[in-house]
Design a protein around this motif. Structure first.
Motif, short mmCIF file in Angstrom:
data_model
loop_
_atom_site.label_atom_id
_atom_site.label_comp_id
_atom_site.label_asym_id
_atom_site.label_seq_id
_atom_site.Cartn_x
_atom_site.Cartn_y
_atom_site.Cartn_z
N CYS A 1 -3.97 3.14 7.46
CA CYS A 1 -4.33 4.40 6.79
C CYS A 1 -5.01 5.37 7.75
O CYS A 1 -5.50 6.44 7.32
CB CYS A 1 -5.24 4.13 5.60
SG CYS A 1 -4.42 3.20 4.30
N ARG B 1 -4.68 5.00 -6.56
CA ARG B 1 -5.96 5.53 -6.08
C ARG B 1 -5.98 5.64 -4.56
O ARG B 1 -5.17 5.02 -3.87
CB ARG B 1 -7.09 4.59 -6.51
CG ARG B 1 -7.33 4.55 -8.00
CD ARG B 1 -8.40 3.51 -8.34
NE ARG B 1 -8.66 3.47 -9.77
CZ ARG B 1 -9.53 4.26 -10.39
NH1 ARG B 1 -10.25 5.14 -9.71
NH2 ARG B 1 -9.71 4.18 -11.69
N THR B 2 -6.96 6.40 -4.06
CA THR B 2 -7.13 6.47 -2.60
C THR B 2 -8.03 5.31 -2.17
O THR B 2 -8.76 4.73 -2.98
CB THR B 2 -7.80 7.79 -2.18
OG1 THR B 2 -9.10 7.83 -2.77
CG2 THR B 2 -6.99 9.00 -2.62
N LEU B 3 -8.00 5.03 -0.88
CA LEU B 3 -8.77 3.92 -0.31
C LEU B 3 -10.27 4.05 -0.64
O LEU B 3 -10.93 3.07 -0.96
CB LEU B 3 -8.57 3.92 1.21
CG LEU B 3 -8.54 2.59 1.94
CD1 LEU B 3 -7.55 1.62 1.31
CD2 LEU B 3 -8.21 2.81 3.40
N GLU B 4 -10.76 5.29 -0.58
CA GLU B 4 -12.20 5.52 -0.79
C GLU B 4 -12.64 5.21 -2.21
O GLU B 4 -13.84 5.05 -2.47
CB GLU B 4 -12.57 6.99 -0.50
CG GLU B 4 -12.33 7.46 0.90
CD GLU B 4 -10.86 7.75 1.16
OE1 GLU B 4 -10.08 7.90 0.21
OE2 GLU B 4 -10.48 7.79 2.34
N GLU B 5 -11.69 5.16 -3.12
CA GLU B 5 -12.07 4.94 -4.53
C GLU B 5 -12.38 3.47 -4.83
O GLU B 5 -12.84 3.16 -5.93
CB GLU B 5 -10.95 5.42 -5.45
CG GLU B 5 -10.81 6.93 -5.49
CD GLU B 5 -9.67 7.36 -6.41
OE1 GLU B 5 -9.80 7.25 -7.63
OE2 GLU B 5 -8.63 7.78 -5.87
N TRP C 1 0.84 -1.21 0.00
CA TRP C 1 0.00 0.00 0.00
C TRP C 1 0.87 1.26 0.00
O TRP C 1 0.59 2.23 -0.71
CB TRP C 1 -0.97 0.00 1.18
CG TRP C 1 -1.83 1.23 1.12
CD1 TRP C 1 -1.70 2.37 1.83
CD2 TRP C 1 -2.94 1.44 0.24
NE1 TRP C 1 -2.64 3.30 1.46
CE2 TRP C 1 -3.43 2.75 0.48
CE3 TRP C 1 -3.57 0.66 -0.73
CZ2 TRP C 1 -4.51 3.29 -0.22
CZ3 TRP C 1 -4.65 1.19 -1.43
CH2 TRP C 1 -5.10 2.49 -1.17
N THR D 1 0.73 3.94 -3.02
CA THR D 1 0.46 5.36 -2.80
C THR D 1 1.59 6.21 -3.38
O THR D 1 1.33 7.20 -4.07
CB THR D 1 0.31 5.63 -1.29
OG1 THR D 1 -0.68 4.73 -0.80
CG2 THR D 1 -0.15 7.03 -0.99
#
Ligand code: COA
Length: 389
Positions: free
Chosen positions: A253, A224-228, A215, A219
């Motif tokens: 995170c 992408r971000t986790l929310e994506e 991860w 990053t």
């Protein structure tokens, strides 16, 4: 602009027999909650005497060839960690059973349960080089631990076949990947052993370190971000591991680890692995199959894929679901593949586990047990003899 390359078709096969964990628990006195809840396993696929990684791999790939033909396939990559030969690729036997063209390159890849992800990435590179070509990736494994060891309850067997191509019908594999390698001895199988050696608790720690490591790199590479992500497919040596991994990633995170959030991200990825058991290289792609088969419409959504192979190498990447994917799923066939397995009792399972091939080079026919499309007919002069049923 980068090309859209990914998984055009995905098909899987598993073994002839199934042993419910209730039977294992009745034999060894384990409280069943440890299996059903503690590790998240209900049953395990057990290969018949005349099945192996080749028969399962061919059975997984045959429906792909039937649907798409083989004209554009110029490469077959066979990933496994339960290899049957030190020199010859298991993929060459599959190539022969499926009557693929002679103008094909075939190779076997190994890095524990991670191998199929390396195969997928290499396939993408080949398609990028010549977008007219397709690559057949096969991940096939029989997971076997010592009888009466802690790993025994996590055994299983399955093969996943994936057709990698330009403009895929199922998922696009995105750049970048997050990568992580560490020299650890959490799980290994020396050449002279049939069963893997595993330090189970060390493997959980090593796996979680790899989640962090991939991860972090993902990053840093601009991922992408986790929310994506709509869901996360983790390698599942036992399905509870996916929950542990996702909790760890959320913690890492800086997020709350709400049980329901974790379940939302993971629950639909475990349905096949929980009844098949560990299928090593195939496991994370069985998680993807289960998700695509069960989730509501995922069009345009990204799925976080975490592939881990003990020893260890890991990779995190995004698979983005393409429009129209549902028309190409094999949901009914997948359910039948699991439902058609025949129950084996504990004694029958133990006898299959204890079998080993004679090493004298003589002619040895194998008992006809499988009802699958391909079988290992026997050994003769140290050669494996396969037949199509
Ligand atoms: N009801 C519910 N849960 C129970 C229970 C019960 N009656 N009894 C035990 N449990 C839980 C434990 O609390 C534990 O959960 P936790 O991990 O969340 O704490 C879980 O069941 C397993 O119990 P544990 O005592 O750790 O089992 P074990 O010593 O037999 O080992 C593994 C479990 C997973 C380590 C072992 O099966 C193994 O080595 N598997 C192979 C892993 C592998 O292949 N790794 C390499 C690839 S990544």
């Amino acid at each position: 602009m980068s090309l859209s390359i990914g998984i055009h078709d995905l098909s899987f096969a598993t073994a002839e027999f199934v042993l419910p964990h209730t039977a294992l628990a009745a034999y060894n006195g384990t409280e069943i909650g440890k299996y059903h809840v503690g590790i998240g396993q209900e049953s395990m696929s057990i290969p018949a005497a005349d099945e192996d990684i080749v028969t399962m791999g061919a059975a997984a790939a045959a429906p792909i060839i039937a649907r798409h033909g083989s004209d554009r396939i110029r490469t077959v990559v066979f990933a496994t960690e339960s290899s049957i030969d030190q020199a010859k690729s298991a993929g060459v036997y599959v190539h022969s059973l499926l009557q693929l063209p002679s103008a094909t390159r075939v190779v076997e890849l190994k890095q524990a349960c991670y191998g199929a992800t390396a195969a997928l990435q290499f396939a993408i590179g080949l398609v990028q080089r010549d977008p007219a070509q397709q690559v057949l990736v096969i991940a096939s494994d029989v997971s076997k631990y010592e009888l009466d060891s802690p790993g025994e309850a996590t055994q299983g067997a399955a093969a996943v076949a994936m057709l990698v191509s330009l403009d895929p019908a199922l998922v696009r594999i995105e750049d970048p990947s997050g990568l992580f390698t560490a020299d650890v001895m959490d799980f290994w199988r020396p050449n002279y052993r049939n069963e893997a050696l595993v330090d189970g608790h060390e493997s959980i720690n090593a796996y979680l370190q790899a989640v962090e490591g991939t991860w972090k790199d993902y990053t840093e590479q601009g991922g992408r971000t986790l929310e994506e992500f709509a869901a996360f497919c983790y390698h599942q040596p036992f399905t509870k591991m996916a929950y542990k991994a996702h909790r760890h990633l959320l913690n890492y995170c800086g997020y709350d680890t709400d049980k329901n959030d974790i379940a939302r991200a993971i629950a639909q990825t475990t349905a096949y692995n929980t009844v098949i058991g560990n299928s090593y290289t195939a496991s994370v792609y069985l998680a993807l199959a289960a998700l695509l088969d069960q989730a509501g419409d995922l069009t345009g959504k990204s799925v976080g894929m975490f592939s881990y192979g003990s020893g260890s190498v890991a990779e995190f990447f995004a698979a983005t679901v393409v429009a129209g994917y549902r028309a190409h799923l094999r949901t009914e066939h997948n359910r039948e593949t699991i439902a058609r397995r025949r129950p084996v009792d504990y004694t029958g399972y133990r006898a299959l586990h204890e079998r080993s091939f004679p090493t004298d080079g003589g002619h040895h026919a194998t008992e006809a047990q499988t009802t699958g499309p391909f079988r290992l007919a026997g050994l003769s002069g140290h050669k494996r003899l396969y037949e199509t049923r």
